[in-house]
Write a protein that holds these residues in place. Sequence first.
Motif, PDB file in Angstrom:
ATOM      1  N   PHE A   6       0.839  -1.204   0.000  1.00 10.56           N
ATOM      2  CA  PHE A   6       0.000   0.000   0.000  1.00 10.56           C
ATOM      3  C   PHE A   6       0.872   1.251   0.000  1.00 10.56           C
ATOM      4  N   ALA A   7       1.890   1.278   0.857  1.00 12.77           N
ATOM      5  CA  ALA A   7       2.786   2.438   0.927  1.00 12.77           C
ATOM      6  C   ALA A   7       3.549   2.631  -0.379  1.00 12.77           C
ATOM      7  N   VAL A   8       3.998   1.538  -0.979  1.00  9.08           N
ATOM      8  CA  VAL A   8       4.726   1.634  -2.246  1.00  9.08           C
ATOM      9  C   VAL A   8       3.777   2.061  -3.366  1.00  9.08           C
ATOM     10  N   ALA A   9       2.531   1.582  -3.337  1.00 11.10           N
ATOM     11  CA  ALA A   9       1.538   1.995  -4.338  1.00 11.10           C
ATOM     12  C   ALA A   9       1.269   3.493  -4.232  1.00 11.10           C
ATOM     13  N   ILE A  10       1.240   4.018  -3.015  1.00  7.11           N
ATOM     14  CA  ILE A  10       1.095   5.465  -2.843  1.00  7.11           C
ATOM     15  C   ILE A  10       2.270   6.171  -3.511  1.00  7.11           C
ATOM     16  N   CYS A  11       3.474   5.647  -3.311  1.00  8.63           N
ATOM     17  CA  CYS A  11       4.662   6.234  -3.940  1.00  8.63           C
ATOM     18  C   CYS A  11       4.564   6.192  -5.459  1.00  8.63           C
ATOM     19  N   LYS A  12       4.069   5.087  -6.009  1.00  4.54           N
ATOM     20  CA  LYS A  12       3.907   4.992  -7.460  1.00  4.54           C
ATOM     21  C   LYS A  12       2.866   6.010  -7.942  1.00  4.54           C
ATOM     22  N   GLY A  13       1.800   6.181  -7.188  1.00  4.54           N
ATOM     23  CA  GLY A  13       0.787   7.174  -7.537  1.00  4.54           C
ATOM     24  C   GLY A  13       1.317   8.588  -7.445  1.00  4.54           C
ATOM     25  N   LEU A  14       2.215   8.831  -6.480  1.00  2.00           N
ATOM     26  CA  LEU A  14       2.821  10.158  -6.339  1.00  2.00           C
ATOM     27  C   LEU A  14       3.586  10.557  -7.599  1.00  2.00           C
ATOM     28  N   GLY A  15       4.181   9.575  -8.261  1.00  2.00           N
ATOM     29  CA  GLY A  15       4.983   9.858  -9.441  1.00  2.00           C
ATOM     30  C   GLY A  15       4.181  10.034 -10.722  1.00  2.00           C
ATOM     31  N   MET A  16       2.892   9.820 -10.672  1.00  2.00           N
ATOM     32  CA  MET A  16       2.055   9.950 -11.869  1.00  2.00           C
ATOM     33  C   MET A  16       1.498  11.363 -11.977  1.00  2.00           C
ATOM     34  N   ARG A  17       1.726  11.994 -13.116  1.00  2.00           N
ATOM     35  CA  ARG A  17       1.125  13.314 -13.336  1.00  2.00           C
ATOM     36  C   ARG A  17      -0.383  13.208 -13.463  1.00  2.00           C
ATOM     37  N   LYS A  18      -0.809  12.196 -14.195  1.00  2.00           N
ATOM     38  CA  LYS A  18      -2.225  11.964 -14.421  1.00  2.00           C
ATOM     39  C   LYS A  18      -2.457  10.472 -14.257  1.00  2.00           C
ATOM     40  N   ILE A  19      -3.475  10.131 -13.510  1.00  2.00           N
ATOM     41  CA  ILE A  19      -3.709   8.706 -13.257  1.00  2.00           C
ATOM     42  C   ILE A  19      -4.192   8.034 -14.544  1.00  2.00           C
ATOM     43  N   ARG A  20      -3.560   6.899 -14.809  1.00  2.00           N
ATOM     44  CA  ARG A  20      -3.979   6.041 -15.916  1.00  2.00           C
ATOM     45  C   ARG A  20      -4.449   4.745 -15.291  1.00  2.00           C
ATOM     46  N   TRP A  21      -5.720   4.444 -15.466  1.00  2.00           N
ATOM     47  CA  TRP A  21      -6.312   3.310 -14.782  1.00  2.00           C
ATOM     48  C   TRP A  21      -5.671   1.988 -15.185  1.00  2.00           C
ATOM     49  N   ARG A  22      -5.225   1.901 -16.423  1.00  2.00           N
ATOM     50  CA  ARG A  22      -4.546   0.674 -16.850  1.00  2.00           C
ATOM     51  C   ARG A  22      -3.289   0.467 -16.016  1.00  2.00           C
ATOM     52  N   ASP A  23      -2.501   1.528 -15.829  1.00  2.00           N
ATOM     53  CA  ASP A  23      -1.284   1.432 -15.028  1.00  2.00           C
ATOM     54  C   ASP A  23      -1.593   1.149 -13.568  1.00  2.00           C
ATOM     55  N   ALA A  24      -2.637   1.783 -13.047  1.00  2.00           N
ATOM     56  CA  ALA A  24      -3.030   1.537 -11.655  1.00  2.00           C
ATOM     57  C   ALA A  24      -3.425   0.077 -11.463  1.00  2.00           C
ATOM     58  N   LEU A  25      -4.141  -0.485 -12.434  1.00  2.00           N
ATOM     59  CA  LEU A  25      -4.530  -1.900 -12.347  1.00  2.00           C
ATOM     60  C   LEU A  25      -3.324  -2.826 -12.458  1.00  2.00           C
ATOM     61  N   VAL A  26      -2.363  -2.472 -13.321  1.00  2.00           N
ATOM     62  CA  VAL A  26      -1.146  -3.288 -13.445  1.00  2.00           C
ATOM     63  C   VAL A  26      -0.376  -3.286 -12.125  1.00  2.00           C
ATOM     64  N   ILE A  27      -0.236  -2.118 -11.517  1.00  2.00           N
ATOM     65  CA  ILE A  27       0.454  -2.015 -10.220  1.00  2.00           C
ATOM     66  C   ILE A  27      -0.253  -2.872  -9.178  1.00  2.00           C
TER      67      ILE A  27
END
Length: 192
Positions: free
Chosen positions: A18-39
């Motif tokens: 969960f904490a690492v997923a937050i970090c990955k989300g922090l690095g996204m300028r715009k959320i892409r649901w495909r990438d969020a689902l892959v993560i």
Amino acid sequence: MGFIELFLTGVGLSMDAFAVAICKGLGMRKIRWRDALVIALFFGGFQALMPLIGWAAGSLFASTITAVDHWIAFGLLAFIGGKMLWDAFHSEGEEEDETSMQKLDLRELFMLAIATSIDALAVGISFSFLQIDIVTAALIIGCTTFVLSLVGVVVGNRFGARFEKPSQIAGGIVLIAIGLKILLEHLGLIAF
């Protein structure tokens, strides 16, 4: 062990993911649901797979695995966190287009998924001694981690879109801190 206990185990095991997923989300300028689902699939999949591997290994390799698992997790998280810090401080002059900024690094995601699920391997070993239905346990742990990782990416993106560079620095520091926490807990220097 009933559903509630397995669900709570899944929540506990998914906190690093969960904490690492937050970090990955922090690095996204715009959320892409495909990438969020892959993560979320990477983290949920590895959290489900590792207890199965641990259960299969059982007591056969227990002492070998637990002797080095914390060093592996620390090394992977410190390396990736250090890379995030490096990129944050050395990306000033680099011009990257929107597609390269949004592209997921699957090798990095693979290492993060392994690093955050090593504790699930140890839980799987303990499950082999407790006569627990490992398939049900792995599914509950994996699904819980999937959902929490997806939420983590969204939460991270909400904050990261506003504060891109500071959030990348914070993300790198958090990854290193998680790795250090895992290492210190296993060395018995701290207890959480």
